[in-house]
Design a protein around this motif. Sequence first.
Motif, mmCIF file in Angstrom:
data_model
loop_
_atom_site.group_PDB
_atom_site.id
_atom_site.type_symbol
_atom_site.label_atom_id
_atom_site.label_comp_id
_atom_site.label_asym_id
_atom_site.label_seq_id
_atom_site.Cartn_x
_atom_site.Cartn_y
_atom_site.Cartn_z
ATOM 1 N N PRO A 1 68.119 59.331 -9.791
ATOM 2 C CA PRO A 1 68.217 57.867 -9.707
ATOM 3 C C PRO A 1 66.864 57.205 -9.920
ATOM 4 O O PRO A 1 65.837 57.682 -9.439
ATOM 5 N N GLY A 2 66.863 56.102 -10.652
ATOM 6 C CA GLY A 2 65.630 55.353 -10.856
ATOM 7 C C GLY A 2 64.688 55.946 -11.878
ATOM 8 O O GLY A 2 63.568 55.465 -12.035
ATOM 9 N N HIS A 3 65.114 56.975 -12.589
ATOM 10 C CA HIS A 3 64.260 57.630 -13.573
ATOM 11 C C HIS A 3 64.809 57.413 -14.981
ATOM 12 O O HIS A 3 66.019 57.356 -15.181
ATOM 13 N N ALA A 4 63.917 57.334 -15.939
ATOM 14 C CA ALA A 4 64.341 57.209 -17.327
ATOM 15 C C ALA A 4 63.211 57.615 -18.245
ATOM 16 O O ALA A 4 62.031 57.362 -17.962
ATOM 17 N N CYS A 5 63.573 58.259 -19.332
ATOM 18 C CA CYS A 5 62.673 58.436 -20.463
ATOM 19 C C CYS A 5 63.567 58.357 -21.698
ATOM 20 O O CYS A 5 64.262 59.315 -22.036
ATOM 21 N N TRP A 6 63.577 57.190 -22.321
ATOM 22 C CA TRP A 6 64.473 56.926 -23.442
ATOM 23 C C TRP A 6 63.674 56.583 -24.687
ATOM 24 O O TRP A 6 62.692 55.848 -24.623
ATOM 25 N N LEU A 7 64.112 57.112 -25.804
ATOM 26 C CA LEU A 7 63.606 56.709 -27.115
ATOM 27 C C LEU A 7 64.711 55.925 -27.812
ATOM 28 O O LEU A 7 65.826 56.433 -27.963
ATOM 29 N N LEU A 8 64.397 54.717 -28.245
ATOM 30 C CA LEU A 8 65.391 53.847 -28.866
ATOM 31 C C LEU A 8 64.861 53.433 -30.238
ATOM 32 O O LEU A 8 63.906 52.655 -30.333
ATOM 33 N N ALA A 9 65.471 53.974 -31.285
ATOM 34 C CA ALA A 9 64.988 53.745 -32.642
ATOM 35 C C ALA A 9 65.861 52.708 -33.350
ATOM 36 O O ALA A 9 67.046 52.951 -33.607
ATOM 37 N N ASP A 10 65.282 51.559 -33.638
ATOM 38 C CA ASP A 10 65.939 50.508 -34.421
ATOM 39 C C ASP A 10 65.795 50.917 -35.880
ATOM 40 O O ASP A 10 64.744 50.738 -36.491
ATOM 41 N N MET A 11 66.854 51.458 -36.452
ATOM 42 C CA MET A 11 66.759 52.094 -37.757
ATOM 43 C C MET A 11 66.426 51.126 -38.903
ATOM 44 O O MET A 11 65.526 51.395 -39.691
ATOM 45 N N PRO A 12 67.119 49.987 -39.048
ATOM 46 C CA PRO A 12 66.809 49.107 -40.176
ATOM 47 C C PRO A 12 65.386 48.555 -40.143
ATOM 48 O O PRO A 12 64.752 48.380 -41.192
ATOM 49 N N ASN A 13 64.866 48.279 -38.946
ATOM 50 C CA ASN A 13 63.546 47.671 -38.820
ATOM 51 C C ASN A 13 62.426 48.676 -38.582
ATOM 52 O O ASN A 13 61.262 48.287 -38.478
ATOM 53 N N ARG A 14 62.784 49.956 -38.485
ATOM 54 C CA ARG A 14 61.802 51.023 -38.246
ATOM 55 C C ARG A 14 60.916 50.707 -37.035
ATOM 56 O O ARG A 14 59.695 50.790 -37.096
ATOM 57 N N LEU A 15 61.581 50.376 -35.955
ATOM 58 C CA LEU A 15 60.903 50.156 -34.683
ATOM 59 C C LEU A 15 61.448 51.145 -33.673
ATOM 60 O O LEU A 15 62.656 51.363 -33.607
ATOM 61 N N VAL A 16 60.567 51.747 -32.900
ATOM 62 C CA VAL A 16 61.022 52.664 -31.860
ATOM 63 C C VAL A 16 60.421 52.220 -30.537
ATOM 64 O O VAL A 16 59.231 51.898 -30.449
ATOM 65 N N THR A 17 61.267 52.158 -29.516
ATOM 66 C CA THR A 17 60.848 51.720 -28.188
ATOM 67 C C THR A 17 60.963 52.879 -27.217
ATOM 68 O O THR A 17 61.994 53.556 -27.163
ATOM 69 N N LEU A 18 59.906 53.100 -26.454
ATOM 70 C CA LEU A 18 59.903 54.115 -25.405
ATOM 71 C C LEU A 18 60.026 53.416 -24.060
ATOM 72 O O LEU A 18 59.227 52.544 -23.727
ATOM 73 N N VAL A 19 61.050 53.800 -23.306
ATOM 74 C CA VAL A 19 61.241 53.297 -21.949
ATOM 75 C C VAL A 19 60.989 54.443 -20.988
ATOM 76 O O VAL A 19 61.615 55.507 -21.105
ATOM 77 N N HIS A 20 60.071 54.251 -20.066
ATOM 78 C CA HIS A 20 59.729 55.319 -19.115
ATOM 79 C C HIS A 20 59.637 54.747 -17.711
ATOM 80 O O HIS A 20 58.981 53.746 -17.474
ATOM 81 N N CYS A 21 60.360 55.386 -16.790
ATOM 82 C CA CYS A 21 60.326 54.959 -15.392
ATOM 83 C C CYS A 21 60.325 56.187 -14.498
ATOM 84 O O CYS A 21 61.184 57.050 -14.614
ATOM 85 N N CYS A 22 59.350 56.239 -13.601
ATOM 86 C CA CYS A 22 59.262 57.335 -12.634
ATOM 87 C C CYS A 22 58.745 56.738 -11.328
ATOM 88 O O CYS A 22 57.559 56.474 -11.190
ATOM 89 N N PRO A 23 59.642 56.458 -10.371
ATOM 90 C CA PRO A 23 59.238 55.808 -9.128
ATOM 91 C C PRO A 23 58.164 56.606 -8.383
ATOM 92 O O PRO A 23 58.069 57.828 -8.504
ATOM 93 N N VAL A 24 57.386 55.867 -7.603
ATOM 94 C CA VAL A 24 56.313 56.495 -6.837
ATOM 95 C C VAL A 24 56.874 57.512 -5.859
ATOM 96 O O VAL A 24 56.368 58.605 -5.711
ATOM 97 N N SER A 25 57.950 57.129 -5.176
ATOM 98 C CA SER A 25 58.534 58.015 -4.170
ATOM 99 C C SER A 25 60.056 57.936 -4.230
ATOM 100 O O SER A 25 60.623 56.847 -4.160
ATOM 101 N N PRO A 26 60.746 59.069 -4.373
ATOM 102 C CA PRO A 26 62.208 59.032 -4.445
ATOM 103 C C PRO A 26 62.868 58.755 -3.113
ATOM 104 O O PRO A 26 63.991 58.296 -3.053
ATOM 105 N N LEU A 27 62.187 59.061 -2.029
ATOM 106 C CA LEU A 27 62.793 58.916 -0.699
ATOM 107 C C LEU A 27 61.906 58.015 0.155
ATOM 108 O O LEU A 27 60.839 58.411 0.583
ATOM 109 N N ALA A 28 62.367 56.783 0.326
ATOM 110 C CA ALA A 28 61.568 55.820 1.093
ATOM 111 C C ALA A 28 61.659 56.104 2.581
ATOM 112 O O ALA A 28 62.660 56.634 3.038
#
Length: 267
Positions: A240-267
């Motif tokens: 939960p709360g984690h992500a590492c996604w590559l999103l490639a907009d093919m016609p426009n040749r744009l790629v977006t990297l989304v990265h999320c890694c919370p400081v602490s998984p258990l508050a």
Amino acid sequence: MDVTFVPLPTYSFFDALPESVRPLLHQWGFSGLQVHRFRFSKHFSPSLEGQQFADAFFTSDAVRGACSSFIPAVLNLPVRNLQPVPITSFNLSLFDRASEHPHGPVRSDGLIRQIAPRTVYVFGTSTPWLITSAIAEALFDEDTEAGAADGGPRYDLWDEDERRELLFRIFALLVQGGGLSQPSENIEDYLAVTKAAYRELVSVARDESGRLVSQTAAFSIGDARLFPGYRAGDRPDFAPGHACWLLADMPNRLVTLVHCCPVSPLA
């Protein structure tokens, strides 16, 4: 793959979102969310060359320079646990069923039912996660798939195909929140930000029949080396709360990297 990447340093994901939703991302603890955008030089086939594209991306000097906080200086190839992410769902009605059941995780007025805080273990990770609401329970606690004690369905509200969709992943990421999240009480907050983020990250068009289709190719990366503090056998992308996604907009040749890694998984 012979492809080059050029960072777009002036791009800001937060600034691209409507002003009305930006405070919510800060409320939910997403100050550590990293979203970087690059131009890429060469078209590729997402189904046939996705792995090669990801390998080229994460070993690019331009990418490592922009993302040095979580991409190791030396990353042996291939990038591990790369999975295509379907983008076929474009409607927030996917989440209506959370409030349609009389004992579902969301009341008819949009208020999220609260539960006693407890920890759950999510498949693929060795760390316990704290959940405090019925919607988080529905998203992450597989033990409730047979129905919660009050008779309301929880985990089985969405099937596995729906859970793989990028729309669902964005919603789930927002509900869990980042470090030190202050959750919202109403599901409408999460839906508003999901809609805004989806519009910013996904390029769509209409086919000959008028049906919406995605022009973005999406991949999820579960390589523990990209999530500081995780062991080699872990799958942080399942957490939960984690992500590492590559999103490639093919016609426009744009790629977006989304990265999320919370400081602490258990508050």
